[in-house]
Design a protein around this motif. Structure first.
Motif, PDB file in Angstrom:
ATOM      1  N   LEU A  61     -12.847 -10.181  -1.005  1.00 35.40           N
ATOM      2  CA  LEU A  61     -11.472 -10.518  -0.640  1.00 35.40           C
ATOM      3  C   LEU A  61     -11.211  -9.798   0.670  1.00 35.40           C
ATOM      4  O   LEU A  61     -11.947  -8.873   1.029  1.00 35.40           O
ATOM      5  CB  LEU A  61     -10.474 -10.068  -1.711  1.00 35.40           C
ATOM      6  CG  LEU A  61     -10.442  -8.584  -2.034  1.00 35.40           C
ATOM      7  CD1 LEU A  61      -9.026  -8.053  -1.847  1.00 35.40           C
ATOM      8  CD2 LEU A  61     -10.880  -8.370  -3.480  1.00 35.40           C
ATOM      9  N   GLU A  89      -4.019   3.973  -1.913  1.00 34.29           N
ATOM     10  CA  GLU A  89      -3.691   2.758  -1.172  1.00 34.29           C
ATOM     11  C   GLU A  89      -3.124   3.091   0.193  1.00 34.29           C
ATOM     12  O   GLU A  89      -3.358   2.396   1.164  1.00 34.29           O
ATOM     13  CB  GLU A  89      -2.586   1.952  -1.906  1.00 34.29           C
ATOM     14  CG  GLU A  89      -2.955   1.466  -3.275  1.00 34.29           C
ATOM     15  CD  GLU A  89      -3.614   0.111  -3.242  1.00 34.29           C
ATOM     16  OE1 GLU A  89      -4.656  -0.010  -2.568  1.00 34.29           O
ATOM     17  OE2 GLU A  89      -3.091  -0.796  -3.888  1.00 34.29           O
ATOM     18  N   GLY A 111       0.190  -2.427  -7.532  1.00 34.48           N
ATOM     19  CA  GLY A 111      -1.164  -2.840  -7.176  1.00 34.48           C
ATOM     20  C   GLY A 111      -1.297  -4.354  -7.147  1.00 34.48           C
ATOM     21  O   GLY A 111      -0.625  -5.070  -7.887  1.00 34.48           O
ATOM     22  N   SER A 112      -2.133  -4.810  -6.253  1.00 35.52           N
ATOM     23  CA  SER A 112      -2.450  -6.226  -6.097  1.00 35.52           C
ATOM     24  C   SER A 112      -1.268  -7.023  -5.547  1.00 35.52           C
ATOM     25  O   SER A 112      -1.372  -8.235  -5.364  1.00 35.52           O
ATOM     26  CB  SER A 112      -2.926  -6.827  -7.422  1.00 35.52           C
ATOM     27  OG  SER A 112      -3.403  -8.119  -7.210  1.00 35.52           O
ATOM     28  N   HIS A 164      -7.214 -11.865  -6.104  1.00 35.20           N
ATOM     29  CA  HIS A 164      -6.842 -11.385  -4.775  1.00 35.20           C
ATOM     30  C   HIS A 164      -6.938 -12.466  -3.702  1.00 35.20           C
ATOM     31  O   HIS A 164      -7.445 -12.236  -2.598  1.00 35.20           O
ATOM     32  CB  HIS A 164      -7.668 -10.138  -4.431  1.00 35.20           C
ATOM     33  CG  HIS A 164      -7.581  -9.093  -5.511  1.00 35.20           C
ATOM     34  ND1 HIS A 164      -6.480  -8.272  -5.683  1.00 35.20           N
ATOM     35  CD2 HIS A 164      -8.421  -8.802  -6.540  1.00 35.20           C
ATOM     36  CE1 HIS A 164      -6.665  -7.489  -6.747  1.00 35.20           C
ATOM     37  NE2 HIS A 164      -7.842  -7.796  -7.283  1.00 35.20           N
ATOM     38  N   ASP A 200      -7.970  -8.355   3.286  1.00 34.61           N
ATOM     39  CA  ASP A 200      -6.561  -8.172   3.642  1.00 34.61           C
ATOM     40  C   ASP A 200      -6.374  -8.532   5.110  1.00 34.61           C
ATOM     41  O   ASP A 200      -7.190  -8.137   5.952  1.00 34.61           O
ATOM     42  CB  ASP A 200      -6.168  -6.699   3.443  1.00 34.61           C
ATOM     43  CG  ASP A 200      -6.253  -6.278   1.977  1.00 34.61           C
ATOM     44  OD1 ASP A 200      -5.637  -6.955   1.134  1.00 34.61           O
ATOM     45  OD2 ASP A 200      -6.941  -5.281   1.682  1.00 34.61           O
ATOM     46  N   HIS A 226      -3.745 -12.265   1.818  1.00 35.00           N
ATOM     47  CA  HIS A 226      -5.191 -12.370   1.585  1.00 35.00           C
ATOM     48  C   HIS A 226      -5.778 -13.590   2.275  1.00 35.00           C
ATOM     49  O   HIS A 226      -5.246 -14.709   2.136  1.00 35.00           O
ATOM     50  CB  HIS A 226      -5.471 -12.503   0.085  1.00 35.00           C
ATOM     51  CG  HIS A 226      -5.267 -11.240  -0.682  1.00 35.00           C
ATOM     52  ND1 HIS A 226      -4.431 -11.164  -1.772  1.00 35.00           N
ATOM     53  CD2 HIS A 226      -5.808 -10.002  -0.534  1.00 35.00           C
ATOM     54  CE1 HIS A 226      -4.475  -9.924  -2.266  1.00 35.00           C
ATOM     55  NE2 HIS A 226      -5.296  -9.205  -1.528  1.00 35.00           N
ATOM     56  N   LYS A 253      -9.457   3.449   3.100  1.00 32.75           N
ATOM     57  CA  LYS A 253      -9.012   2.406   2.167  1.00 32.75           C
ATOM     58  C   LYS A 253     -10.068   2.099   1.114  1.00 32.75           C
ATOM     59  O   LYS A 253      -9.788   1.542   0.061  1.00 32.75           O
ATOM     60  CB  LYS A 253      -8.664   1.131   2.964  1.00 32.75           C
ATOM     61  CG  LYS A 253      -8.074  -0.008   2.161  1.00 32.75           C
ATOM     62  CD  LYS A 253      -6.703   0.360   1.586  1.00 32.75           C
ATOM     63  CE  LYS A 253      -5.991  -0.820   0.954  1.00 32.75           C
ATOM     64  NZ  LYS A 253      -6.639  -1.383  -0.215  1.00 32.75           N
ATOM     65  N   TRP A 305       0.828  -1.204   0.000  1.00 34.21           N
ATOM     66  CA  TRP A 305       0.000   0.000   0.000  1.00 34.21           C
ATOM     67  C   TRP A 305       0.861   1.252   0.000  1.00 34.21           C
ATOM     68  O   TRP A 305       1.032   1.916   1.024  1.00 34.21           O
ATOM     69  CB  TRP A 305      -0.933  -0.033   1.205  1.00 34.21           C
ATOM     70  CG  TRP A 305      -1.913  -1.154   1.131  1.00 34.21           C
ATOM     71  CD1 TRP A 305      -2.444  -1.722   0.013  1.00 34.21           C
ATOM     72  CD2 TRP A 305      -2.470  -1.870   2.231  1.00 34.21           C
ATOM     73  NE1 TRP A 305      -3.316  -2.728   0.342  1.00 34.21           N
ATOM     74  CE2 TRP A 305      -3.350  -2.842   1.700  1.00 34.21           C
ATOM     75  CE3 TRP A 305      -2.345  -1.768   3.605  1.00 34.21           C
ATOM     76  CZ2 TRP A 305      -4.073  -3.724   2.500  1.00 34.21           C
ATOM     77  CZ3 TRP A 305      -3.062  -2.633   4.409  1.00 34.21           C
ATOM     78  CH2 TRP A 305      -3.916  -3.597   3.855  1.00 34.21           C
TER      79      TRP A 305
END
Ligand code: GAL
Length: 433
Positions: free
Chosen positions: A320, A56, A84-85, A392, A322, A109, A356, A51
């Motif tokens: 998904l 992010e 990203g990702s 993700h 985090d 994840h 976020k 991030w």
């Protein structure tokens, strides 16, 4: 985990009735963290994530602030790796884990991705923390299942993100004669054509992973939730005519994509700036659109950008989550646990998530903080069916995702639907457990 994936097609209204939703600004780590500052120095806690970019980092910074207020003896060391990702971050993480030099805590994840770290023996069991903080009472049982093996729990989920969001520019749609967001894949394709006729970019696209993100959305929107979820069960038929139809639509939709942008942010920005009509992206895009500059674009919702479930996916939340972990061998284990406590807390989640662009994993968050898009997300999360994201980490583990990514990469060059389907079928065959 498989059980939740198997039941994702049923409504989890009551079971998962979550409340929910965060932003920050970090930066690529530029110095290496002192393992433990001696001589009265503050001890650093190395927090590894991806991030760093606009939209992010705001959430992470908000949680960092609370962490440093509550833990005057520790400083937060931002070990975020841009991209990203997390494709780049996860590759670096793998080498750190292999070399036995893990960060103090890292982002992973919930679902198949985390199960991979658990099975590889990378993570400490966090059941003690769940007992101490009574966390089983505050997280949805099905989510805890996704981060557990043999009854032991291995991470702290900070949020729930939604993958299946169609972001669009209302003025560009109006100008193209599109009265409302498309509800089906066929309507979507017809609308893309109308935008093309007006000379705007019909669909903006980012780096390669955003194409896999689009693919998961088209599979879900075309096949329906039950058939999509069935793709991840052992023996699933990726060679079926339903998959062929979905992939043909995917190829058609891709033919309307603009020039690939460097990552998801510049693709989302094309929509907010009125250069493009549509973008299919997770709801981290909301944080980016909505947060004030520098962290975000400071755009006006419903005017500069608007949203709808990705075509064909209304009633389903492609989710998904985090989560943060305690790697075995963390240099500052106590500091990592202090971070996990903030990540698990209502205060931490309520600071992180509104920035976020996600809703909290905790069921007891302050709903009043989640307005605009995030209020819609909370409502849908408590009533929709569930599907697990591919890109993700929910439905497929990292080796399976790598095989899917390879097939998608080849498709971008060849546009060969048959080869894509065969690649996806082979990926499933070698990796489904
Ligand atoms: C996802 C992650 C989100 C967001 C997104 C774009 O994998 O779960 O939190 O960061 O990537 O980078």
């Amino acid at each position: 985990m498989r059980r939740w994936l198997a039941t994702v097609s049923i409504s989890i209204v009551s079971a998962l009735s979550l409340v929910a939703c965060g932003g920050g600004g970090g930066g690529q780590a530029s110095q290496s963290p002192a393992a433990s500052g001696g001589g009265g120095e503050k001890k650093q806690v190395e927090v590894f994530s991806w991030w760093t970019g606009p939209g992010e980092a705001d959430g992470l910074q908000a949680m960092k602030k609370i962490f440093e207020q509550q833990n005057p003896n520790y400083t937060f060391f931002d070990a975020a790796v841009a991209g990203g990702s997390g494709d780049k971050a996860k590759a670096l993480l793998q080498s750190k884990l292999q070399a036995n030099t893990p960060p103090d805590t890292f982002q992973g994840h919930a679902g198949a991705e985390l199960q991979g770290y658990i099975k590889a023996g990378n993570l400490e069991d966090l059941t003690f923390l769940y007992d101490e903080l009574k966390l089983k009472d505050v997280f949805p049982a099905q989510l805890v299942e996704q981060i557990s093996v043999d009854g032991k729990i291995y991470s702290v989920p900070v949020n729930i993100h939604r993958s299946n969001v169609l972001w669009f520019n209302p003025a560009v749609l109006k100008d193209a004669g599109v009265a409302a967001a498309p509800k089906t894949i066929d309507e979507f394709i017809a609308d893309l054509e109308k935008v093309k006729a007006k000379g705007k970019i019909p669909l903006s696209i980012g780096s390669e992973w955003t194409v896999t993100h689009l693919l998961e959305n088209v599979l879900l929107g075309s096949m329906g939730t039950d058939a999509y979820n069935a793709l991840f069960k052992p023996g699933a038929d990726w060679n079926s005519p339903q998959v062929t139809k979905a992939l043909e639509s995917f190829a058609k939709i891709m033919s309307y994509a603009g020039d690939p942008q460097d990552d998801w942010q510049p693709a989302a920005k094309q929509v907010a700036d009125g250069e493009a009509a549509f973008n299919i992206m997770g709801d981290w895009a909301y944080g980016y659109f909505h947060n004030p500059p520098e962290g975000g674009l400071g755009k006006k919702s419903k005017t500069d950008f608007d949203w709808a479930p990705a075509p064909g996916t209304e009633g389903t939340y492609m989710w998904l989550s985090d989560s943060f972990t305690l790697p075995k061998g963390a240099k500052n284990r106590d500091g990592a646990i202090a971070w996990l406590k903030v990540a698990a807390s209502k205060e931490g989640q309520d600071a992180f998530n509104p920035k976020k662009g996600s809703i909290p994993a905790r069921k007891d968050a302050d709903q009043a903080l989640y307005t605009d898009y995030l209020a819609d997300a909370l409502k849908d999360w408590s009533s929709n069916k569930l599907a697990g994201s591919i890109q993700h980490g929910v439905s497929v583990n990292q080796p399976w995702l790598a095989a899917i990514t390879e097939s998608v990469g080849l498709f971008i060059g060849s546009k060969d639907v048959k080869a894509l389907q065969q690649g996806l079928a082979d990926a499933a065959k070698s990796n489904a457990q």
